[in-house]
Design a protein around this motif. Structure first.
Motif, PDB file in Angstrom:
ATOM      1  N   SER A   3       0.911  -1.287  -0.078  1.00 23.38           N
ATOM      2  CA  SER A   3      -0.059   0.036   0.041  1.00 23.38           C
ATOM      3  C   SER A   3       0.977   1.238  -0.185  1.00 23.38           C
ATOM      4  CB  SER A   3      -1.041   0.020   1.166  1.00 23.38           C
ATOM      5  OG  SER A   3      -2.055   1.120   1.161  1.00 23.38           O
ATOM      6  N   SER A   4       1.128   1.547  -1.332  1.00 23.72           N
ATOM      7  CA  SER A   4       2.119   2.806  -1.513  1.00 23.72           C
ATOM      8  C   SER A   4       1.562   3.565  -2.627  1.00 23.72           C
ATOM      9  CB  SER A   4       3.535   2.462  -1.581  1.00 23.72           C
ATOM     10  OG  SER A   4       3.608   1.784  -3.033  1.00 23.72           O
ATOM     11  N   PRO A   5       2.134   4.787  -2.631  1.00 23.38           N
ATOM     12  CA  PRO A   5       1.695   5.796  -3.837  1.00 23.38           C
ATOM     13  C   PRO A   5       1.981   4.995  -5.047  1.00 23.38           C
ATOM     14  CG  PRO A   5       2.932   6.908  -2.436  1.00 23.38           C
ATOM     15  CD  PRO A   5       3.008   5.701  -1.931  1.00 23.38           C
ATOM     16  N   ALA A   6       2.877   3.921  -5.152  1.00 20.08           N
ATOM     17  CA  ALA A   6       3.222   3.455  -6.583  1.00 20.08           C
ATOM     18  C   ALA A   6       2.587   1.900  -6.621  1.00 20.08           C
ATOM     19  CB  ALA A   6       4.552   2.926  -6.883  1.00 20.08           C
ATOM     20  N   HIS A   7       2.073   1.377  -5.432  1.00 19.04           N
ATOM     21  CA  HIS A   7       1.517  -0.208  -5.715  1.00 19.04           C
ATOM     22  C   HIS A   7       0.472  -0.324  -4.562  1.00 19.04           C
ATOM     23  CE1 HIS A   7       1.636  -4.652  -4.815  1.00 19.04           C
ATOM     24  NE2 HIS A   7       0.764  -4.266  -5.771  1.00 19.04           N
ATOM     25  N   ILE A   8      -0.814  -0.353  -5.024  1.00 17.99           N
ATOM     26  CA  ILE A   8      -1.695  -0.859  -4.024  1.00 17.99           C
ATOM     27  C   ILE A   8      -2.437  -2.083  -4.381  1.00 17.99           C
ATOM     28  CG2 ILE A   8      -3.988  -0.155  -2.967  1.00 17.99           C
ATOM     29  CD1 ILE A   8      -3.199   2.685  -3.352  1.00 17.99           C
ATOM     30  N   ILE A   9      -2.343  -3.121  -3.347  1.00 20.51           N
ATOM     31  CA  ILE A   9      -3.249  -4.363  -3.684  1.00 20.51           C
ATOM     32  C   ILE A   9      -5.001  -3.930  -3.390  1.00 20.51           C
ATOM     33  CG2 ILE A   9      -3.911  -6.632  -2.637  1.00 20.51           C
ATOM     34  CD1 ILE A   9      -0.535  -7.135  -2.284  1.00 20.51           C
ATOM     35  N   ALA A  10      -5.640  -4.049  -4.081  1.00 23.83           N
ATOM     36  CA  ALA A  10      -6.972  -3.504  -4.150  1.00 23.83           C
ATOM     37  C   ALA A  10      -7.994  -4.805  -3.492  1.00 23.83           C
ATOM     38  CB  ALA A  10      -7.583  -3.295  -5.444  1.00 23.83           C
ATOM     39  N   ALA A  11      -9.268  -4.232  -2.957  1.00 27.55           N
ATOM     40  CA  ALA A  11     -10.216  -5.130  -2.365  1.00 27.55           C
ATOM     41  C   ALA A  11     -10.539  -5.817  -3.436  1.00 27.55           C
ATOM     42  CB  ALA A  11     -11.299  -4.377  -1.797  1.00 27.55           C
ATOM     43  N   ASN A  12     -11.056  -5.245  -4.818  1.00 30.25           N
ATOM     44  CA  ASN A  12     -11.392  -6.088  -5.748  1.00 30.25           C
ATOM     45  C   ASN A  12     -11.130  -5.512  -6.967  1.00 30.25           C
ATOM     46  OD1 ASN A  12     -13.459  -4.475  -6.804  1.00 30.25           O
ATOM     47  ND2 ASN A  12     -14.642  -4.838  -4.865  1.00 30.25           N
ATOM     48  N   GLU A  13     -11.163  -6.266  -8.176  1.00 30.63           N
ATOM     49  CA  GLU A  13     -10.813  -5.652  -9.458  1.00 30.63           C
ATOM     50  C   GLU A  13     -11.483  -4.352  -9.995  1.00 30.63           C
ATOM     51  OE1 GLU A  13     -10.177 -10.198  -8.914  1.00 30.63           O
ATOM     52  OE2 GLU A  13     -11.990  -8.649  -8.827  1.00 30.63           O
ATOM     53  N   GLY A  14     -12.553  -4.190  -9.619  1.00 31.15           N
ATOM     54  CA  GLY A  14     -13.422  -2.966  -9.904  1.00 31.15           C
ATOM     55  C   GLY A  14     -12.779  -1.822  -9.406  1.00 31.15           C
ATOM     56  N   ASN A  15     -12.573  -1.991  -7.996  1.00 29.14           N
ATOM     57  CA  ASN A  15     -11.809  -0.787  -7.410  1.00 29.14           C
ATOM     58  C   ASN A  15     -10.314  -0.605  -8.199  1.00 29.14           C
ATOM     59  OD1 ASN A  15     -12.720  -1.973  -3.936  1.00 29.14           O
ATOM     60  ND2 ASN A  15     -13.729  -1.014  -5.412  1.00 29.14           N
ATOM     61  N   ALA A  16      -9.661  -1.740  -8.346  1.00 24.91           N
ATOM     62  CA  ALA A  16      -8.203  -1.556  -9.148  1.00 24.91           C
ATOM     63  C   ALA A  16      -8.582  -0.613 -10.279  1.00 24.91           C
ATOM     64  CB  ALA A  16      -7.857  -2.881  -9.287  1.00 24.91           C
ATOM     65  N   ALA A  17      -9.568  -0.877 -11.136  1.00 23.50           N
ATOM     66  CA  ALA A  17      -9.798  -0.017 -12.209  1.00 23.50           C
ATOM     67  C   ALA A  17      -9.907   1.448 -11.648  1.00 23.50           C
ATOM     68  CB  ALA A  17     -10.914  -0.756 -12.909  1.00 23.50           C
ATOM     69  N   ALA A  18     -10.820   1.610 -10.876  1.00 28.16           N
ATOM     70  CA  ALA A  18     -11.031   3.069 -10.339  1.00 28.16           C
ATOM     71  C   ALA A  18      -9.877   3.729  -9.934  1.00 28.16           C
ATOM     72  CB  ALA A  18     -12.249   2.984  -9.363  1.00 28.16           C
ATOM     73  N   LEU A  19      -8.972   3.040  -9.124  1.00 27.89           N
ATOM     74  CA  LEU A  19      -7.774   3.496  -8.745  1.00 27.89           C
ATOM     75  C   LEU A  19      -6.897   4.005  -9.786  1.00 27.89           C
ATOM     76  CD1 LEU A  19      -6.967   0.916  -5.758  1.00 27.89           C
ATOM     77  CD2 LEU A  19      -6.628   3.465  -5.391  1.00 27.89           C
ATOM     78  N   ALA A  20      -6.682   2.909 -10.574  1.00 31.68           N
ATOM     79  CA  ALA A  20      -6.172   3.332 -11.967  1.00 31.68           C
ATOM     80  C   ALA A  20      -6.512   4.775 -12.652  1.00 31.68           C
ATOM     81  CB  ALA A  20      -6.049   2.268 -12.862  1.00 31.68           C
TER      82      ALA A  20
END
Length: 371
Positions: free
Chosen positions: A37-54
């Protein structure tokens, strides 16, 4: 391909996603380099969250992010891909790195076969330019493909690397935690206290251990539902059973990664509050079934969350004695209950998989529920 070469060819600087066994070299590299969990890498709760983070990363920087996932996670990501990222909506470029489970003509578990067969057609339908990455793929081939695809990304499109088994390489990282109670031992004690309750087991090693414990005890599988796919949805399955089989005690064996993936289900369960449901969270703070990378569970007070969402009885356990006492208390409970069990990371090296099919599991369980 070494992950260092992959990163160099892609040219990305921000990474987020949900761990996958075929992508373990990438995840281990990101953990070694940036943490979880850093500004460069975050393990997301789910894949949709990851897309929104991106999407947020791109809006703030103008740069192209990387999202990693198993192809089963496409189900969670389709909505933000089509209604947020797509070039006809906000036009947010993104590189997806996708572990290909269930690829055609290769043996895999039944829950992966349909998704594996449809992965490429689905990506093509959504306009995602895709390259299949194999053991034979070279950094030069990938770099050349990326140069060809950059105009598509510049126009707000997305591309994907569909990763076959063994295509990526990086030194394996060892994961652990401070807890001593083994998950399989905890499940064995839960079985001792379960009686004729129906047990709904979450995705991954929990269901595999439950199946093998039943086999070792000479018991059938007519009281168990093994959620072999649909990560994060075991809670809703258990709720549906509890509400419509009110005379039957139902035990949900959940995991921290699964609970976090669709945490809203806890609110739905708490609002419905079936008195015959006991929700047991086996929390090792890890995505263990796909390599052991951490979840965000280390920062979550699950018992407090459960109490706030309407669970009537809440308990915790981290040792055999604490688990035994908690199970004795909950056995006589006539209210929606929650038990968090803190467990170690790790399982038997010879842990197998269910020898029955999902259809056979369903056929064995339904007469129990209707009896």
């Amino acid at each position: 391909m070494n992950v260092n070469d992959l990163i160099a060819a892609l040219g990305t600087e921000f990474y987020t996603g949900v761990p996958d066994s075929k992508l373990r070299p990438l995840v281990d590299y990101l953990m070694d380099t940036y943490g979880a969990s850093s500004p460069a890498h975050i393990i997301a709760a789910n894949e949709g969250n990851a897309a929104a983070l991106a999407a947020g990363y791109h809006l703030a920087t103008g740069k192209t992010p990387l999202v990693y996932l198993q192809n089963s996670g496409l189900g969670n990501i389709v909505n933000p891909m089509l209604s947020l990222l797509h070039e006809e909506v906000y036009g947010i470029p993104c590189v997806f790195v996708i572990g290909w489970r269930g690829e055609p003509d290769l043996h895999d578990e039944p829950q992966h076969l349909v998704q594996g067969r449809l992965t490429l057609p689905l990506l093509e339908t959504m306009g995602v330019k895709t390259m299949v990455l194999t053991r034979e793929s070279t950094p030069t081939e990938l770099a050349t493909w990326m140069e060809e695809i950059r105009p598509h990304l510049a126009g707000g499109g997305q591309c994907a690397l569909l990763v076959r088994d063994g295509a990526l390489a990086h030194l394996k990282r060892k994961y652990g935690n401070a807890f001593l109670l083994r998950r399989e031992e905890a499940i064995a004690h839960i079985l001792d206290a379960a009686g004729d309750a129906v047990i709904v087991a979450t995705t991954g090693k929990t269901g595999r251990e439950l199946f093998e414990l039943r086999e070792a005890r000479g018991e059938d599988h007519a009281h168990d539902f093994l959620t072999v796919g649909s990560m994060g949805h075991a809670g809703a399955i258990a709720l549906g059973i509890a509400l419509h089989a009110p005379a039957r005690r139902v035990i949900l064996l959940d995991g921290d990664g699964a609970a976090l993936m669709h945490m809203g289900a806890l609110a739905t369960i708490g609002a419905a509050a079936p008195p015959n449901l006991t929700h047991i969270l086996l929390n090792n703070e890890a995505h263990e079934s796909v390599g052991g990378a951490p979840t965000a569970a280390h920062s979550v007070d699950f018992p407090a969350v459960a109490a706030a969402l309407g669970y009537r009885t809440v308990r915790t356990a981290a040792t055999v004695d604490e688990l035994t006492r908690a199970l004795e208390e909950l056995q006589g409970s006539r209210a929606l209950s929650f038990l968090e069990v803190r467990t170690a990371i790790g399982s038997r090296a010879d842990l197998g998989r269910p020898t029955t099919t999902p259809a056979e599991n369903k056929a064995a369980l339904m007469p129990t529920l209707r009896g």
